[in-house]
Motif scaffolding. Structure first.
Motif, short mmCIF file in Angstrom:
data_model
loop_
_atom_site.label_atom_id
_atom_site.label_comp_id
_atom_site.label_asym_id
_atom_site.label_seq_id
_atom_site.Cartn_x
_atom_site.Cartn_y
_atom_site.Cartn_z
N UNK A 65 0.92 -1.20 0.03
CA UNK A 65 -0.13 -0.11 0.02
C UNK A 65 0.80 1.32 0.00
N UNK A 66 2.06 1.37 -0.27
CA UNK A 66 3.17 2.23 -0.18
C UNK A 66 2.78 3.35 -1.69
N UNK A 67 2.90 4.68 -1.29
CA UNK A 67 2.85 5.41 -2.32
C UNK A 67 1.45 5.70 -2.65
N UNK A 68 0.47 5.20 -1.97
CA UNK A 68 -0.96 5.51 -2.05
C UNK A 68 -1.35 6.85 -1.19
N UNK A 69 -1.92 7.79 -1.65
CA UNK A 69 -1.98 9.18 -1.13
C UNK A 69 -3.52 9.70 -1.37
N UNK A 70 -3.94 10.38 -0.31
CA UNK A 70 -5.32 11.02 -0.51
C UNK A 70 -5.33 12.10 -1.57
N UNK A 71 -5.56 11.90 -3.01
CA UNK A 71 -5.58 12.87 -4.02
C UNK A 71 -6.92 13.70 -4.23
N UNK A 72 -7.89 13.44 -3.46
CA UNK A 72 -9.14 13.77 -3.78
C UNK A 72 -9.25 15.45 -3.96
N UNK A 73 -8.36 16.20 -3.14
CA UNK A 73 -8.45 17.59 -3.15
C UNK A 73 -7.88 17.64 -4.38
N UNK A 74 -6.78 17.29 -4.60
CA UNK A 74 -6.16 17.65 -6.13
C UNK A 74 -6.97 17.44 -7.05
N UNK A 75 -7.74 16.18 -7.21
CA UNK A 75 -8.55 16.11 -8.22
C UNK A 75 -9.66 16.96 -8.44
N UNK A 76 -10.06 17.54 -7.47
CA UNK A 76 -11.20 18.59 -7.47
C UNK A 76 -10.46 19.99 -7.92
N UNK A 77 -9.35 20.25 -7.54
CA UNK A 77 -8.93 21.54 -8.21
C UNK A 77 -8.48 21.39 -9.52
N UNK A 78 -8.09 20.25 -9.98
CA UNK A 78 -7.74 19.81 -11.44
C UNK A 78 -9.11 20.10 -12.30
N UNK A 79 -10.18 19.67 -11.53
CA UNK A 79 -11.45 19.61 -12.39
C UNK A 79 -12.03 20.98 -12.55
N UNK A 80 -11.75 21.99 -11.77
CA UNK A 80 -12.18 23.26 -11.91
C UNK A 80 -11.13 24.12 -12.63
#
Length: 780
Positions: A65-80
């Motif tokens: 499970x190494x390297x897995x990060x919570x990227x949901x905030x980044x995905x939201x920023x990239x989407x807008x």
């Protein structure tokens, strides 16, 4: 479940332990939001998920499970339309890679893991996006020269300008070192400068960008490098713009894959959450519980999950089937409250998908509500006494409790007059028990010791106290009410026997009887437990002995099979050697057949009989440990078989139906299923030399007629008679041996058989039949 119950039963501490087992921030986020569920289907699914992950944990296989990060905030920023930083882009790349590693890990496992397999099936590899990010950003989060041709060109010019600026400034340091505070080149405001002494400011000339704290050193940019520094700054601005352009392209690419990335993150969070629960179960040495909605709880050797394993005392707990309520009596600090909390906390854990700190085979119920009145919740602000605080909470419980509730009362009725408190406690218990709720209550009132004997669905229990050591053992005794140990303790502490005897005289006869009854019950239960332990140990020893015997029997069978095989191999080698020698002798004799006067077809028959002399070597089937493979080959009467269920040999008598045969085993005739029979050898058939008997006589006719050495006329007479005999015998074919010689007899025989009306055809013998020295006739 309300937050107060979770706090009272210390469920938050279980959450803290679970949080430490999660490997990613995604998993920790799910752990922080974990709440017990009252939906039995959801609870069963959570338990199945935990058990699947626990199978892998038991194999000591670490999920990557190494390297897995919570990227949901980044995905939201990239989407807008936002531009992500290099670090955010790199997090997306490592998360994609981590998801692919998890998917490969689960796919490569040999175990049947339907839930995990279904989860990783939803992970999208997104290799193109990962490659795009990794081709632009290195592992340290720096945009690489290879990110674009323009960036490579700009950085090349920057290095050129930096080199020219340094060359210029180094010439200053060599020629004007006396004017410098230190012969070094430094940077101020992103421009290369020299540390010049205050008094040489005019001699150097240029722009002052900074000065030291003492004011004795000025950081000056000489006029000769101003233009070069300007060019360097312009190139740096272009580099920044190009990097922003690259990051914008990456952000747009990430935004285009927003949906699968969100799904990957969701799946990885759930998998980490599953493995966190499994790792906590491994740490606690917990077991998967069977889940029911009938209010039935059964745990063997259950432990409080928050007490260290080397200190906790395990106890058996059962409620909900033969009785719905337990009243625990006994001295203070004896472990009553710990038992109460353990049942409540284990129930919360089970309804959260966590395994039980107990032996295998435990069973837990799913309740709509868990109510607890534990501890002193006196409220100073509300000016409530201890009793009032307890009663306020109990009133709320009674207003909500139903038949799918678990109720935990600690020291019910305490804080007021003992007589009134005991009566009130019994009345409250009567009300809750009448609603068919599951109730565990602790009390120190002696009046409640008889409560379980006078009520259906209620049983007494107590915590054991060792009078010898004056310490509680923390063992729970179901079915035995607690008894007062005041006299025994006082005697152990040295109180005079006269005082103790006088005190015993002050208590009533009924109290003495109850105490004696309780003492007898305790003794009986201890004896029963001792007998149970001895019986259990005997059972374990028997199981161990049975396993050892099975192992020895298997080894004996394997040894027997090896000896059979070795003997058969030895016999086959000897037979092969004998056959080779026989072949050699036959060949030698064949070379001398003209002198020996032997016939070709007799050599053929001799060779055939030699082949048939080979014995049928029994190939012993290897039986799989998982069970024997069923045979479907049809058996015939007379076949030699082995009855697998009795390990005995026998013979097939007749076929009863498609799946059953009547067989003879020793002196017994039994009807047996086909799957229980193993074919050893087919029925032996007698092979005789091809002779026939003419009907009505004892005259035997061979399939061949030897005319060699006969006169021509006599030979034809014998041939004619032989053909008649062969026709009567019903032969389809016969061999006329006339030899080669001068060819006269051969020619005469061939002309005769061509004219005979009952001869269909005639031909010369083949190489194996005697060649031109034999004529083979086909009879009609």
């Amino acid at each position: 479940m309300n937050d107060r119950i979770l706090r009272v039963l210390e469920f938050n501490k279980i959450i803290e332990q679970l949080n430490s087992q999660a490997a990613t921030t995604l998993g920790k986020d799910l752990v922080s939001r974990l709440k017990p569920s009252a939906d039995i289907d959801e609870v069963k699914m959570l338990q199945e998920e935990t058990d699947e992950a626990a199978q892998i944990v038991r194999l000591n296989a670490a999920i990557p499970l190494g390297g897995i990060v919570d990227i949901r905030a980044s995905l939201k920023r990239s989407a807008i339309g936002g531009i992500l930083t290099t670090g955010e882009c790199l997090d997306v790349s490592t998360t994609i890679y981590g998801g692919r590693q998890v998917k490969n890990f689960i796919d490569n496992l040999e175990e049947e893991l339907p839930i995990l397999a279904g989860q990783v099936e939803q992970i999208t590899p997104l290799r193109e996006l990962e490659t795009h990010i990794n081709s632009c950003i290195d592992d340290h989060g720096h945009v690489m020269d290879s990110a674009s041709h323009r960036l490579r060109s700009i950085r090349s010019s920057i290095r050129t300008f930096e080199s020219r600026v340094r060359d210029k400034l180094e010439s200053y340091t060599r020629s004007n070192s006396n004017m410098l505070s230190d012969a070094i080149i430094t940077i101020r405001n992103d421009r290369y400068v020299l540390p010049v002494k205050q008094e040489y400011r005019g001699s150097i000339g240029g722009i002052v960008h900074d000065q030291s704290a003492s004011g004795q050193t000025l950081f000056m940019e000489p006029k000769a490098v101003v233009d070069l520094n300007n060019q360097l700054q312009e190139a740096a601005i272009k580099e920044k713009q190009e990097i922003e352009k690259i990051l914008k392209e990456l952000s747009e690419h990430i935004a285009s894959e927003e949906a699968p990335l969100y799904e990957n993150v969701k799946v990885l969070a759930k998998i980490d959450f599953m493995f966190a629960r499994a790792k906590l179960a491994s740490k606690m040495k917990a077991a998967k519980p069977k889940i029911n909605n009938k209010g039935f709880i059964k745990m063997q050797q259950a432990r409080h999950p928050l007490i260290p394993m080397d200190e906790v005392v395990a106890n058996d707990i059962e409620i909900g089937e033969t009785y719905t309520s337990i009243v625990i009596t006994g001295p203070n600090t004896g472990g009553k409250t710990v038992t109460l909390k353990m049942v409540g906390l284990c129930t919360l854990m089970a309804q959260s998908g966590l395994q039980m700190p107990a032996l295998d085979g435990c069973e837990m119920a799913v309740f709509d509500d868990i109510f607890a009145d534990i501890g002193d919740e006196q409220s100073i602000e509300q000016n409530l006494s201890t009793f009032s605080s307890h009663m306020t909470n109990i009133v709320k419980i009674i207003n909500k409790v139903d038949d799918n509730s678990l109720v935990l009362f600690d020291e019910l009725g305490s804080g007021t007059d003992p007589q009134e408190g005991a009566a009130l406690a019994m009345s409250i218990l009567d009300e809750v028990v009448s609603r068919n709720a599951r109730v565990i209550a602790t009390t120190h009132y002696p009046e409640l010791k008889a409560y379980g004997y006078n009520r259906e669905n209620v049983i007494n229990a107590s915590v054991e106290f060792d009078v010898e050591t004056l310490q509680p053992t923390y063992r729970l005794l179901i079915g035995v009410p607690g008894r007062s140990n005041a006299f025994d303790i006082s005697k152990r502490l040295g109180l005079d026997d006269k005082i103790i005897d006088r005190a015993k005289g002050h208590i009533g006869v009924d109290s003495k009887s109850v105490e004696n009854m309780i003492a007898s019950l305790e003794k009986s239960q201890l004896n029963a437990e001792k007998d149970y332990q001895e019986a259990h140990q005997t059972l374990l020893d028997s199981e161990k002995l049975r396993e050892e015997l099975e192992k020895e029997w298997t080894q004996l069978e394997q040894k027997r099979e090896r000896l059979y095989k070795k003997a058969e191999e030895k016999a086959e080698k000897a037979l092969n050697k004998a056959r080779a020698e026989a072949e050699f002798i036959v060949e030698e004799i064949r070379k001398m057949k003209t002198t020996a006067g032997m016939k070709e077809h007799e050599w053929i028959e001799a060779r055939k009989m030699l082949e048939e002399a080979k014995p049928s070597l029994s190939a012993k089937p290897k039986e799989k440990q998982a069970g024997r493979k069923s045979e479907t080959k049809e058996l015939q009467p007379g076949d030699e078989i082995k009855l697998l269920t009795a390990n005995q040999k026998g013979e097939v008598l007749e076929k009863v139906n498609e799946n059953e045969y009547m067989v003879q085993v020793g002196i017994m005739k039994v009807k047996v299923k086909r799957n229980d029979l193993q074919l050893i050898g087919k029925q032996k058939q007698t092979i005789e030399k091809p002779l026939a008997t003419i009907k009505g006589s004892n005259y035997h006719v061979s399939t061949e007629l030897d005319l060699r050495g006969e006169r021509f006329e006599d030979a034809l007479l014998k041939l004619e008679k032989y053909i008649d005999d062969a026709l009567l015998a019903g032969y389809p074919k016969a061999f006329i041996i006339h030899g080669k010689g001068t060819g006269a007899l051969r020619k005469g025989v061939q002309e005769f058989v061509k004219k005979h009306p009952r001869i269909a055809s005639a031909r010369a013998g083949s190489m194996g039949e005697g060649g031109s020295g034999v004529t083979v006739i086909e009879l009609k």
